[in-house]
Design an enzyme around this catalytic site. Structure first.
Site, PDB file in Angstrom:
ATOM      1  N   SER A 168       0.827  -1.204   0.000  1.00 29.05           N
ATOM      2  CA  SER A 168       0.000   0.000   0.000  1.00 29.05           C
ATOM      3  C   SER A 168       0.860   1.252   0.000  1.00 29.05           C
ATOM      4  O   SER A 168       1.963   1.266   0.560  1.00 29.05           O
ATOM      5  CB  SER A 168      -0.897   0.002   1.242  1.00 29.05           C
ATOM      6  OG  SER A 168      -1.502   1.255   1.445  1.00 29.05           O
ATOM      7  N   TYR A 212      -2.380  -0.277  10.004  1.00 26.11           N
ATOM      8  CA  TYR A 212      -2.568  -0.843   8.664  1.00 26.11           C
ATOM      9  C   TYR A 212      -1.282  -0.725   7.850  1.00 26.11           C
ATOM     10  O   TYR A 212      -0.810  -1.692   7.249  1.00 26.11           O
ATOM     11  CB  TYR A 212      -3.719  -0.136   7.952  1.00 26.11           C
ATOM     12  CG  TYR A 212      -3.832  -0.484   6.488  1.00 26.11           C
ATOM     13  CD1 TYR A 212      -4.222  -1.756   6.089  1.00 26.11           C
ATOM     14  CD2 TYR A 212      -3.550   0.458   5.495  1.00 26.11           C
ATOM     15  CE1 TYR A 212      -4.330  -2.084   4.738  1.00 26.11           C
ATOM     16  CE2 TYR A 212      -3.649   0.144   4.155  1.00 26.11           C
ATOM     17  CZ  TYR A 212      -4.040  -1.119   3.782  1.00 26.11           C
ATOM     18  OH  TYR A 212      -4.130  -1.448   2.454  1.00 26.11           O
TER      19      TYR A 212
END
Length: 339
Positions: free
Chosen positions: A129, A154
């Site tokens: 990501s 995350y």
């Protein structure tokens, strides 16, 4: 084209689009998904129903945390390549539900790595990501930049995935490619994403919350560009550079068969412009409530995709005008909205 490709998260947003593309290209696709309720499971079930119309598609409802189930799929279906897109997504959700990220993004990915070790594959590609760039200030974000300052759990789990993959590439010679996605949007998208909830609220006449007063910038990337990039990388497993030297070689490569790519539009757009384009496509003006920055958010994302261009002659290029137009058209059709 007879290759067997395992896609985890196949009923998810990116997984569905990738599986659709690969099935149309003649690949045999093995899909794995747990169909959880992080967002409306009906959306996942409807995506899956489309995939199941293809005779070359096989589906397993399973959880990556279930090691015996993962091992069984590798034993029975014998995938040639694996594309791991299953993960607990969302920056903000990681603030309130941290353990969901440890279970899915760390334990689940570990089970995939172990399965690839015990049932050797030609290539493991996996979703990372843009959030791994965290508090970095230098833009555009390059895969040669240090990414040791995440600002959400995350992001930390995605950085951990890259480290875990590198270890298995080194120890067991598994070619691994990490894909740092930049703010993916498009038809069949995730309802927890801002553009999706904005569309719903604007159409239903509700206020939308605009964080950081709309001054954030995102490298919004249309989903078809994301999956086109993945498709081109499947048959490009990384090769080890035995003479790799961190003082002169890219940090996105290694002495192991390991590589990291950014997949982003390379054109950051301010949130207010994004909202304005969305309003134009919907045909309604949003009532906006301006808010401060949220914990875990970053001010700007901006992808350097030069190595993607160099290695596979590809660069995402769908404009937000075109991409949001297609999304709004899908949204109105799927939900039966008439404006």
């Amino acid at each position: 084209m007879n290759a067997r490709l395992l896609i985890t998260g196949a009923a998810g947003f990116i997984g569905f689009h990738l599986a659709s593309l690969l099935l149309d290209q003649g690949y045999r696709v093995i899909g794995l998904d747990n169909l959880n309720d992080y967002y409306d499971p009906k959306l996942k079930e409807d995506r899956l129903a489309i995939l199941e119309k293809h005779q070359n598609f096989t589906f397993h409802k399973a959880d990556l945390q279930d090691k015996p189930a993962v091992d069984t799929i590798f034993t029975t279906d014998r995938p040639d390549c694996v594309i791991n897109l299953a993960a607990q997504a969302g920056v903000r959700y990681s603030i309130t539900n941290p353990y969901a990220y440890l279970d899915s993004n760390l334990t689940g990915f570990m089970n995939i790595l172990e399965a690839c070790r015990n049932h050797p594959v030609k290539h493991l590609l996996y979703a990372s990501s843009s959030s791994v760039y965290g508090g970095n200030k230098v833009a555009p974000f390059s895969t040669n930049h240090n990414v040791d300052h995440p600002v959400s759990l995350y992001a930390a789990t995605k950085k951990s995935n890259e480290l875990m993959a590198h270890t298995y590439s080194h120890l067991y010679n598994i070619p691994t490619t990490g894909l740092r996605f930049f703010t993916v949007y498009g038809p069949w998208g995730r309802p927890d994403m801002a553009y999706f909830s904005f569309t719903k609220d604007i159409l239903e006449g509700r206020q939308i919350k605009v964080f950081n007063h709309g001054k954030m910038q995102r490298d919004f990337t249309y989903v078809a560009d994301i999956v086109a990039g993945i498709h081109r990388l499947i048959d490009k497993p990384p090769v080890a550079n035995e003479d790799w030297d961190e003082s002169k070689d890219s940090l996105s490569t290694s002495f192991a068969p390991y590589k990291i790519y950014n997949i982003g539009n390379n054109q950051p757009v301010e949130l207010m412009k994004f909202i304005n384009v969305l309003e134009d496509n919907i045909g309604k003006t949003a009532e906006k409530v301006y808010m401060d920055m949220q914990p875990g958010d970053v001010l700007k994302t901006y992808a350097d995709v030069s190595d993607l261009e160099r290695d596979i002659d590809f660069k995402p290029n769908t404009s937000i005008e075109e991409g949001l137009g297609k999304f709004v058209e899908w949204y109105k059709t799927y939900y039966g909205v008439h404006v």
